[in-house]
Design a protein around this motif. Structure first.
Motif, PDB file in Angstrom:
ATOM      1  N   LEU A  63       0.851  -1.183   0.000  1.00 25.47           N
ATOM      2  CA  LEU A  63       0.000   0.000   0.000  1.00 25.47           C
ATOM      3  C   LEU A  63       0.889   1.236   0.000  1.00 25.47           C
ATOM      4  O   LEU A  63       1.815   1.341   0.808  1.00 25.47           O
ATOM      5  CB  LEU A  63      -0.897  -0.011   1.244  1.00 25.47           C
ATOM      6  CG  LEU A  63      -1.755   1.224   1.485  1.00 25.47           C
ATOM      7  CD1 LEU A  63      -2.788   1.395   0.386  1.00 25.47           C
ATOM      8  CD2 LEU A  63      -2.455   1.137   2.827  1.00 25.47           C
ATOM      9  N   LEU A  65       0.977   5.343   0.322  1.00 21.35           N
ATOM     10  CA  LEU A  65       0.230   6.526   0.729  1.00 21.35           C
ATOM     11  C   LEU A  65       1.114   7.745   0.570  1.00 21.35           C
ATOM     12  O   LEU A  65       2.338   7.639   0.636  1.00 21.35           O
ATOM     13  CB  LEU A  65      -0.190   6.401   2.203  1.00 21.35           C
ATOM     14  CG  LEU A  65      -1.157   5.288   2.582  1.00 21.35           C
ATOM     15  CD1 LEU A  65      -1.207   5.148   4.090  1.00 21.35           C
ATOM     16  CD2 LEU A  65      -2.535   5.570   2.025  1.00 21.35           C
ATOM     17  N   SER A 100      -1.511  -0.968  -4.269  1.00 21.43           N
ATOM     18  CA  SER A 100      -2.602  -0.011  -4.201  1.00 21.43           C
ATOM     19  C   SER A 100      -1.980   1.351  -3.961  1.00 21.43           C
ATOM     20  O   SER A 100      -1.405   1.596  -2.911  1.00 21.43           O
ATOM     21  CB  SER A 100      -3.552  -0.407  -3.077  1.00 21.43           C
ATOM     22  OG  SER A 100      -4.598   0.502  -3.020  1.00 21.43           O
ATOM     23  N   MET A 102      -2.414   5.059  -3.287  1.00 12.82           N
ATOM     24  CA  MET A 102      -3.424   6.010  -2.821  1.00 12.82           C
ATOM     25  C   MET A 102      -2.853   7.425  -2.720  1.00 12.82           C
ATOM     26  O   MET A 102      -3.402   8.268  -2.020  1.00 12.82           O
ATOM     27  CB  MET A 102      -3.950   5.565  -1.451  1.00 12.82           C
ATOM     28  CG  MET A 102      -4.675   4.247  -1.481  1.00 12.82           C
ATOM     29  SD  MET A 102      -6.180   4.398  -2.430  1.00 12.82           S
ATOM     30  CE  MET A 102      -6.464   2.704  -2.875  1.00 12.82           C
ATOM     31  N   GLN A 115      -7.463  11.333   5.240  1.00  9.99           N
ATOM     32  CA  GLN A 115      -7.653  10.264   4.246  1.00  9.99           C
ATOM     33  C   GLN A 115      -7.622   8.891   4.908  1.00  9.99           C
ATOM     34  O   GLN A 115      -8.416   8.015   4.565  1.00  9.99           O
ATOM     35  CB  GLN A 115      -6.557  10.341   3.175  1.00  9.99           C
ATOM     36  CG  GLN A 115      -6.843   9.441   1.980  1.00  9.99           C
ATOM     37  CD  GLN A 115      -5.632   9.255   1.073  1.00  9.99           C
ATOM     38  OE1 GLN A 115      -4.506   9.538   1.437  1.00  9.99           O
ATOM     39  NE2 GLN A 115      -5.879   8.741  -0.112  1.00  9.99           N
ATOM     40  N   ILE A 116      -6.715   8.696   5.865  1.00 13.20           N
ATOM     41  CA  ILE A 116      -6.614   7.359   6.444  1.00 13.20           C
ATOM     42  C   ILE A 116      -7.727   7.080   7.440  1.00 13.20           C
ATOM     43  O   ILE A 116      -7.791   6.012   8.019  1.00 13.20           O
ATOM     44  CB  ILE A 116      -5.245   7.104   7.119  1.00 13.20           C
ATOM     45  CG1 ILE A 116      -5.044   8.070   8.277  1.00 13.20           C
ATOM     46  CG2 ILE A 116      -4.118   7.181   6.125  1.00 13.20           C
ATOM     47  CD1 ILE A 116      -3.860   7.677   9.136  1.00 13.20           C
ATOM     48  N   ILE A 121      -9.754   2.756   3.016  1.00 12.28           N
ATOM     49  CA  ILE A 121      -8.312   2.902   3.204  1.00 12.28           C
ATOM     50  C   ILE A 121      -7.886   2.117   4.444  1.00 12.28           C
ATOM     51  O   ILE A 121      -6.853   1.446   4.455  1.00 12.28           O
ATOM     52  CB  ILE A 121      -7.949   4.391   3.367  1.00 12.28           C
ATOM     53  CG1 ILE A 121      -8.486   5.202   2.212  1.00 12.28           C
ATOM     54  CG2 ILE A 121      -6.453   4.558   3.533  1.00 12.28           C
ATOM     55  CD1 ILE A 121      -7.521   5.539   1.148  1.00 12.28           C
ATOM     56  N   GLN A 122      -8.700   2.187   5.470  1.00 14.84           N
ATOM     57  CA  GLN A 122      -8.359   1.465   6.697  1.00 14.84           C
ATOM     58  C   GLN A 122      -8.350  -0.034   6.462  1.00 14.84           C
ATOM     59  O   GLN A 122      -7.510  -0.752   6.998  1.00 14.84           O
ATOM     60  CB  GLN A 122      -9.368   1.819   7.787  1.00 14.84           C
ATOM     61  CG  GLN A 122      -9.262   3.278   8.202  1.00 14.84           C
ATOM     62  CD  GLN A 122      -9.809   3.537   9.572  1.00 14.84           C
ATOM     63  OE1 GLN A 122     -10.647   2.790  10.061  1.00 14.84           O
ATOM     64  NE2 GLN A 122      -9.344   4.600  10.202  1.00 14.84           N
ATOM     65  N   GLN A 124      -7.638  -1.489   3.692  1.00 16.23           N
ATOM     66  CA  GLN A 124      -6.407  -1.821   2.965  1.00 16.23           C
ATOM     67  C   GLN A 124      -5.191  -1.721   3.868  1.00 16.23           C
ATOM     68  O   GLN A 124      -4.251  -2.496   3.748  1.00 16.23           O
ATOM     69  CB  GLN A 124      -6.247  -0.904   1.752  1.00 16.23           C
ATOM     70  CG  GLN A 124      -7.358  -1.084   0.741  1.00 16.23           C
ATOM     71  CD  GLN A 124      -7.031  -0.455  -0.591  1.00 16.23           C
ATOM     72  OE1 GLN A 124      -5.939   0.029  -0.812  1.00 16.23           O
ATOM     73  NE2 GLN A 124      -7.990  -0.457  -1.502  1.00 16.23           N
TER      74      GLN A 124
ATOM     75  N   GLN B  57     -12.077   2.690  -4.649  1.00  9.93           N
ATOM     76  CA  GLN B  57     -11.157   3.556  -3.911  1.00  9.93           C
ATOM     77  C   GLN B  57     -10.106   4.129  -4.855  1.00  9.93           C
ATOM     78  O   GLN B  57      -9.772   5.305  -4.787  1.00  9.93           O
ATOM     79  CB  GLN B  57     -10.487   2.751  -2.797  1.00  9.93           C
ATOM     80  CG  GLN B  57      -9.550   3.571  -1.934  1.00  9.93           C
ATOM     81  CD  GLN B  57     -10.281   4.626  -1.133  1.00  9.93           C
ATOM     82  OE1 GLN B  57     -11.150   4.318  -0.341  1.00  9.93           O
ATOM     83  NE2 GLN B  57      -9.958   5.878  -1.364  1.00  9.93           N
ATOM     84  N   ILE B  61      -9.245   8.021  -5.719  1.00 10.31           N
ATOM     85  CA  ILE B  61      -7.914   8.625  -5.664  1.00 10.31           C
ATOM     86  C   ILE B  61      -7.568   9.287  -7.003  1.00 10.31           C
ATOM     87  O   ILE B  61      -7.071  10.407  -7.043  1.00 10.31           O
ATOM     88  CB  ILE B  61      -6.867   7.542  -5.334  1.00 10.31           C
ATOM     89  CG1 ILE B  61      -7.127   6.965  -3.951  1.00 10.31           C
ATOM     90  CG2 ILE B  61      -5.459   8.096  -5.429  1.00 10.31           C
ATOM     91  CD1 ILE B  61      -6.830   7.884  -2.819  1.00 10.31           C
TER      92      ILE B  61
END
Lengths: 263, 326
Positions: A63, A65, A100, A102, A115-116, A121-122, A124, B57, B61
């Motif tokens: 992931l 971010l 992923s 983001m 965002q988190i 998102i959580q 993921q 998602q 984004i």
């Protein structure tokens, strides 16, 4: 024969005309005359899809971010360090890697913090095997505004707010996922070719030091410095906006992170 | 009267109008289905997952990244923001906005087809209902019968309505059947969120409700039908006024395309909202998209379309009953 066909065609048409009329009046009724009524979302209609949560468990799930560095702004291939990193890992390993990304351009630590908090998102974050993070660049440079007056009185509140957000972000990540390794990518100084480079470099170094200190408060967080990568030949590794890395610059970051990931 | 309508229907069938439409739709829908299938496949390949939440998602984004670009126009930004809020709403309530399946395909196909594709099909039916009688010279034979002129025209008009209904039946059945071969036939009872409203460029979710997809489809079909009828009426009128199929179709086509272009620019020209071409996207109100001009609502668009339709109908009858035929 032909006559019968037409009659059937006609009756089908008439029937369907009535159906359509029904649909139209229904739409009218629910939109024009019931618009005042507030309808609650009925819970039982909401789809339940258990068992789907584990679909990502084969292979590794990464992931990413963060901000434009995670997005890959400046890389002509559009991959960014994330894309190049995945390519590199994929060439080393047979395991299936799921990424992923983001990252959102221009994201600050405060925006990342909100965002988190989003549910997906959580989800993921909880599933990830590795989490990559680039954040802080926009907090510090504010699209170049900081350069106008890089005085300590200006930087200090920025840094304070950023460190508080960073701590909260990492806290969140750790609570949701105890096992994933988190890589926090440090800042480089994109302005090292400018004259007062000593001063900006000092600010970035201090910023990086404080970030790494926050990272050290949590287990399994690797702080990855990038300052040295761009220290000598910044211009060769920067995109024409003189702020984001170019393809080569991203490759440097990707190589550094790739050497840290082993499974 | 029934005999007259029967007679007109017979002409439509003999002139192979119905057949042409069925063939066009049957040829195009597999294309769209295949395209849709390809899109789904690439998305899955790229994300490496079939989980719709991850896909959605990622879409969010991507949209956010587009928003952060400084070069997009204000109107476009508003549109994107509204779509973003909507996607987020779906995600927050754990509802998949696009369960693959025949009904979902049909729903999005109707959404896309309502402005140009379906009106075109309607024109194939309506544009030469009257003018072909002129060009073929059969109008004299028709009018020498001991029947009122308005009755003859009415029978033609009613036939047009029935033919439009039949066309929609063909479109919805074919698109469900053909796309179902690829995507499966499930999802009729899947919940769809409707009732999003847009106020001052903001998405309002206070009136949101959930519908099973088949109910949504039925409502959508009703709205599509209404749009098709208005287009049909206007083509019908042109067919009478111009007495030439080619000219009638040309004018109608030009108007429709102009409408499609204007829709993208109209937000600064407010009175454009009274043009019928800008009010064709009725299904957008169901889905909660931003209208081309701020402040337009379903009721408003329906009224505008009705006024245009009625005016067209009135003109048709006045001209047809008064005109000298020689």
């Amino acid at each position: 024969m032909k006559d019968k066909g037409i009659s059937i065609l006609l009756s089908i048409s008439i029937l369907f005309t009535l159906v359509l009329l029904g649909g139209l009046s229904w739409a009218l009724k629910s939109y024009l005359f019931e618009s005042q009524k507030v309808v609650e979302l009925p819970k039982q209609l909401v789809e339940e899809q258990p068992g789907e949560k584990n679909t990502q468990k084969e292979g590794k799930f990464i992931l990413a971010l963060g901000d434009s560095l995670t997005r890959g702004t400046g890389d002509p291939t559009g991959k960014g360090y994330i894309g190049q990193l995945i390519d590199e890992l994929q060439s080393k390993s047979k395991e299936k890697i799921t990424l992923s990304n983001m990252g959102i351009k221009g994201q600050t630590s405060a925006q990342l913090l909100s965002q988190i908090k989003e549910k997906e998102i959580q989800r993921q974050m909880a599933e990830a095997d590795y989490i990559l993070l680039t954040i802080g660049g926009n907090d510090l440079f504010q699209q170049g505004q900081t350069l106008v007056d890089p005085s300590p009185t200006m930087i200090e509140p920025l840094q304070k707010a950023y460190l508080k957000n960073l701590r909260e972000i990492l806290q969140q990540l750790r609570t949701l996922n105890k096992d994933a390794t988190i890589f926090m990518i440090g800042l480089y100084n994109p302005f090292s070719y400018l004259d007062d480079t000593l001063h900006t470099s000092q600010i970035v170094r201090e910023w990086n030091y404080q970030s790494s200190e926050v990272c050290a408060e949590f287990p399994l967080i690797v702080y990855v410095p990038t300052f040295d990568l761009f220290q000598l030949k910044a211009e060769d590794y920067l995109y024409s906006d003189k702020f984001h890395p170019n393809g080569e610059g991203y490759r440097l970051i990707a190589e550094r992170v790739a050497s840290l990931i082993n499974w | 009267m029934i005999k007259l309508i029967y007679n007109e229907m017979l002409k439509l069938v003999r002139k192979k109008r119905i057949l042409v439409i069925i063939l066009i739709v049957a040829a195009l829908i597999p294309l769209f289905t295949y395209a849709q299938y390809k899109v789904a496949q690439t998305v899955e390949e790229k994300l490496g997952t079939t989980d719709w939440r991850a896909t959605l998602q990622q879409q969010i984004i991507d949209t956010q990244n587009r928003l952060s670009s400084s070069r997009i126009s204000d109107e476009w930004r508003k549109q994107i923001e509204i779509r973003l809020a909507q996607q987020q709403y779906y995600l927050d309530h754990d509802i998949n906005p696009a369960v693959p399946g025949a009904p979902s395909f049909t729903r999005s196909f109707l959404d896309q087809a309502i402005t140009l594709f379906l009106p075109l099909m309607v024109m194939v039916i309506a544009a030469d209902l009257v003018s072909s009688e002129f060009s073929g010279g059969t109008i004299k034979l028709l009018l020498t019968r001991p029947i009122n002129r308005w009755k003859i025209l009415l029978s033609k008009y009613i036939t047009m309505i029935f033919a439009v209904s039949f066309m929609l039946l063909v479109v919805s059945v074919l698109s469900s059947v053909i796309s179902g071969l690829v995507f499966g036939y499930g999802g009729w009872t899947m919940p769809v969120i409707t009732g999003f409203t847009v106020e001052g460029g903001e998405l309002v979710t206070s009136q949101v409700s959930l519908l099973p997809q088949w109910e949504y489809l039925l409502m959508e079909l009703g709205l599509v039908w209404f749009v098709c009828l208005v287009i049909g009426t206007l083509s019908f009128m042109l067919s009478i006024l111009l007495r030439s199929t080619a000219a009638g179709m040309g004018v109608m086509l030009a108007t429709l395309i102009a409408g499609a272009i204007l829709t993208n620019m109209a937000s600064s020209w407010e009175s454009a909202k009274y043009l019928f071409m800008l009010n064709l996207q009725l299904t957008d109100y169901l889905a909660g998209m931003a209208p081309p001009v701020e402040g337009m609502t379903l009721g408003f668009s329906l009224s505008v379309l009705s006024v245009w339709g009625l005016a067209g109908l009135l003109t048709s009858f006045l001209v047809f009953t008064k005109r000298d035929v020689y």
